[in-house]
Design an enzyme around this catalytic site. Structure first.
Site, PDB file in Angstrom:
ATOM      1  N   HIS A  66       0.844  -1.204   0.000  1.00  0.00           N
ATOM      2  CA  HIS A  66       0.000   0.000   0.000  1.00  0.00           C
ATOM      3  C   HIS A  66       0.875   1.248   0.000  1.00  0.00           C
ATOM      4  O   HIS A  66       1.930   1.286   0.640  1.00  0.00           O
ATOM      5  CB  HIS A  66      -1.004  -0.014   1.154  1.00  0.00           C
ATOM      6  CG  HIS A  66      -0.466   0.245   2.523  1.00  0.00           C
ATOM      7  ND1 HIS A  66      -0.257   1.516   3.005  1.00  0.00           N
ATOM      8  CD2 HIS A  66      -0.121  -0.583   3.549  1.00  0.00           C
ATOM      9  CE1 HIS A  66       0.182   1.453   4.252  1.00  0.00           C
ATOM     10  NE2 HIS A  66       0.284   0.183   4.604  1.00  0.00           N
ATOM     11  N   ASP A 175       5.750   3.464   6.948  1.00  0.00           N
ATOM     12  CA  ASP A 175       4.604   2.575   6.749  1.00  0.00           C
ATOM     13  C   ASP A 175       3.748   3.233   5.664  1.00  0.00           C
ATOM     14  O   ASP A 175       3.024   4.169   5.939  1.00  0.00           O
ATOM     15  CB  ASP A 175       3.819   2.416   8.056  1.00  0.00           C
ATOM     16  CG  ASP A 175       2.542   1.599   7.891  1.00  0.00           C
ATOM     17  OD1 ASP A 175       2.281   1.105   6.789  1.00  0.00           O
ATOM     18  OD2 ASP A 175       1.797   1.485   8.886  1.00  0.00           O
ATOM     19  N   GLU A 207      -5.282   1.470   2.193  1.00  0.00           N
ATOM     20  CA  GLU A 207      -5.104   0.330   3.118  1.00  0.00           C
ATOM     21  C   GLU A 207      -5.410   0.756   4.539  1.00  0.00           C
ATOM     22  O   GLU A 207      -6.048   0.039   5.295  1.00  0.00           O
ATOM     23  CB  GLU A 207      -3.665  -0.198   3.011  1.00  0.00           C
ATOM     24  CG  GLU A 207      -3.443  -1.513   3.770  1.00  0.00           C
ATOM     25  CD  GLU A 207      -2.987  -1.338   5.221  1.00  0.00           C
ATOM     26  OE1 GLU A 207      -2.898  -2.346   5.937  1.00  0.00           O
ATOM     27  OE2 GLU A 207      -2.735  -0.185   5.640  1.00  0.00           O
ATOM     28  N   GLU A 208      -4.928   1.948   4.895  1.00  0.00           N
ATOM     29  CA  GLU A 208      -5.045   2.400   6.290  1.00  0.00           C
ATOM     30  C   GLU A 208      -6.486   2.696   6.689  1.00  0.00           C
ATOM     31  O   GLU A 208      -6.777   2.883   7.867  1.00  0.00           O
ATOM     32  CB  GLU A 208      -4.183   3.666   6.510  1.00  0.00           C
ATOM     33  CG  GLU A 208      -2.692   3.481   6.253  1.00  0.00           C
ATOM     34  CD  GLU A 208      -1.986   2.670   7.342  1.00  0.00           C
ATOM     35  OE1 GLU A 208      -2.667   2.179   8.260  1.00  0.00           O
ATOM     36  OE2 GLU A 208      -0.756   2.529   7.246  1.00  0.00           O
ATOM     37  N   HIS A 316       2.939   4.043  13.199  1.00  0.00           N
ATOM     38  CA  HIS A 316       1.873   5.044  13.204  1.00  0.00           C
ATOM     39  C   HIS A 316       2.203   6.257  14.062  1.00  0.00           C
ATOM     40  O   HIS A 316       1.342   6.847  14.719  1.00  0.00           O
ATOM     41  CB  HIS A 316       0.523   4.426  13.587  1.00  0.00           C
ATOM     42  CG  HIS A 316      -0.048   3.609  12.459  1.00  0.00           C
ATOM     43  ND1 HIS A 316      -1.393   3.289  12.372  1.00  0.00           N
ATOM     44  CD2 HIS A 316       0.527   3.081  11.361  1.00  0.00           C
ATOM     45  CE1 HIS A 316      -1.599   2.573  11.270  1.00  0.00           C
ATOM     46  NE2 HIS A 316      -0.440   2.434  10.643  1.00  0.00           N
TER      47      HIS A 316
HETATM   48 ZN   LIG Z   1       0.934  -0.478   6.531  1.00  0.00          ZN
END
Ligand SMILES: [Zn+2]
Length: 354
Positions: A66, A175, A207-208, A316
């Site tokens: 992603h 990420d 995706e998130e 995150h």
């Molecule tokens: Zn991820």
């Protein structure tokens, strides 16, 4: 390819979930030279296709990373300040004091601020301020804020990229730009060699916020096999009590197993890592993974999936940390595995499952 420079460029380019166009353009610019064609689907996911040398109809392997990242969205313009909502799972504990960019009429530098602790009612003093109670200070007058900023504008973290000791790289958005870079490595490694299968590298969107780009891309491409690649929890000083759930940085990517993943594909990836001398770590995922593999596995009639993880600290937060060597290893491992896929691989998969 200069992997560090590529990673830094990917991380410096905004791409909040649902607003991936800028980072997609950067990725497309690189992948175009490593593939036969690239295209963008209705949800904004980018696919680069490398056609294989095998006989038609050729089976297809999809590799998915992603490209969206977490961030903030303007929820309210409140005089000189802006209130925000989270895009994706933000760790509110580390937000106050962070530099951000508000993508208003123009890009505006700002700071995430919370009311001073001693001004708060005693009952909530010292507690974490939820994201929607935080404010962004742009240093502008109320009239200027009203002119420049609209509800719905997105806000990205603006810490920039920091090279740490030990070869580590820190940045917001690692990420999952770390995995996007691994897919670039994989495509680059494949471009020098013959592979039988068609390879569909997909930079997925959203995706998130619910694995959406992977779901529609897997439906569209109907792959016979898929590898999802995402970050996983890295071990480190802040994660000492969680050694059963964290993985060391610099000791190779993880190869996950569990019900979300195909057991024989997992075994073959491990064999491939052993043969190639790639360092790797084994990651049990007892239920579903929180990655694109969750959506791809149950697309159409089902897709045998593998999952590779890049260990990452401080997930995150705006100071995510990876070891670039793990990124490079993940890319080369995927390329070796894909180059080894022959025309009879699917029947072999069925045979070995019995
Ligand atoms: Zn991820």
């Amino acid at each position: 390819m200069d992997l560090i420079a590529h990673l830094k460029t990917l991380c410096a380019t905004p791409g909040m979930s649902g607003h991936e166009h800028q980072v997609r353009d950067v990725i497309a610019g690189v992948w175009r030279d490593l593939a036969d064609e690239v295209h963008v689907d209705a949800l904004g996911s980018l696919t680069a296709i490398r056609r294989g040398k095998g006989r038609k109809p050729r089976p297809r392997v999809m590799i998915a990373a992603h490209m969206d990242n977490i961030g903030l969205m303007v929820a309210d313009v409140n005089g000189e300040f802006v209130r925000v909502s989270a895009i994706g799972g933000i760790d509110a504990r580390v937000m106050p004091g962070q530099p951000v960019t508000v993508h208003g009429r123009r890009d505006l530098p700002g700071l995430v601020v919370a009311p001073a602790d001693f001004l708060l009612p005693a009952a909530i003093r010292g507690s974490v301020v939820p994201v929607d109670e935080l404010l962004i200070d742009l240093g502008l007058s109320a009239a200027d804020v009203a002119r420049q900023v609209r509800v719905g504008d997105v806000v990205s973290f603006a810490q920039g990229q920091t090279s740490l000791n030990g070869g580590l790289l820190a940045s917001p958005a690692l990420d999952n730009r770390a995995s996007v870079a691994a897919v670039t490595m994989c495509l680059e490694s494949l471009s020098g060699r013959a592979h039988e299968w068609d390879v569909l590298a997909v930079a997925t969107t959203q995706e998130e916020v619910g694995l959406k780009g992977a779901l529609t891309a897997a439906f569209a491409h109907a792959p016979q096999l898929a590898i999802a690649i995402d970050v996983t929890f890295g071990s480190g000083p802040a994660a000492r009590d969680f050694t059963d759930r964290t993985y060391d940085l610099g000791k190779g990517p993880t190869i996950a197993f569990g019900p979300n993943l195909h057991p024989v594909v997992h075994k073959h990836l491990v064999d491939c890592a052993e043969r190639g001398g790639f360092p790797y770590q084994t990651e049990p995922v007892a239920a579903h993974s929180g990655t694109d593999a969750r959506a791809i596995q149950i697309a159409r009639e089902g897709v045998p999936c593998a999952l590779i993880g890049v260990p990452l600290r401080n997930m995150h937060t705006p100071v995510e940390v990876v070891h670039p060597q793990d990124v490079s290893t993940a890319g080369r491992l995927m390329a070796d595995f894909i180059a080894g896929l022959g025309p009879d691989y699917l029947s072999r998969l069925a045979r070995e499952l019995d």
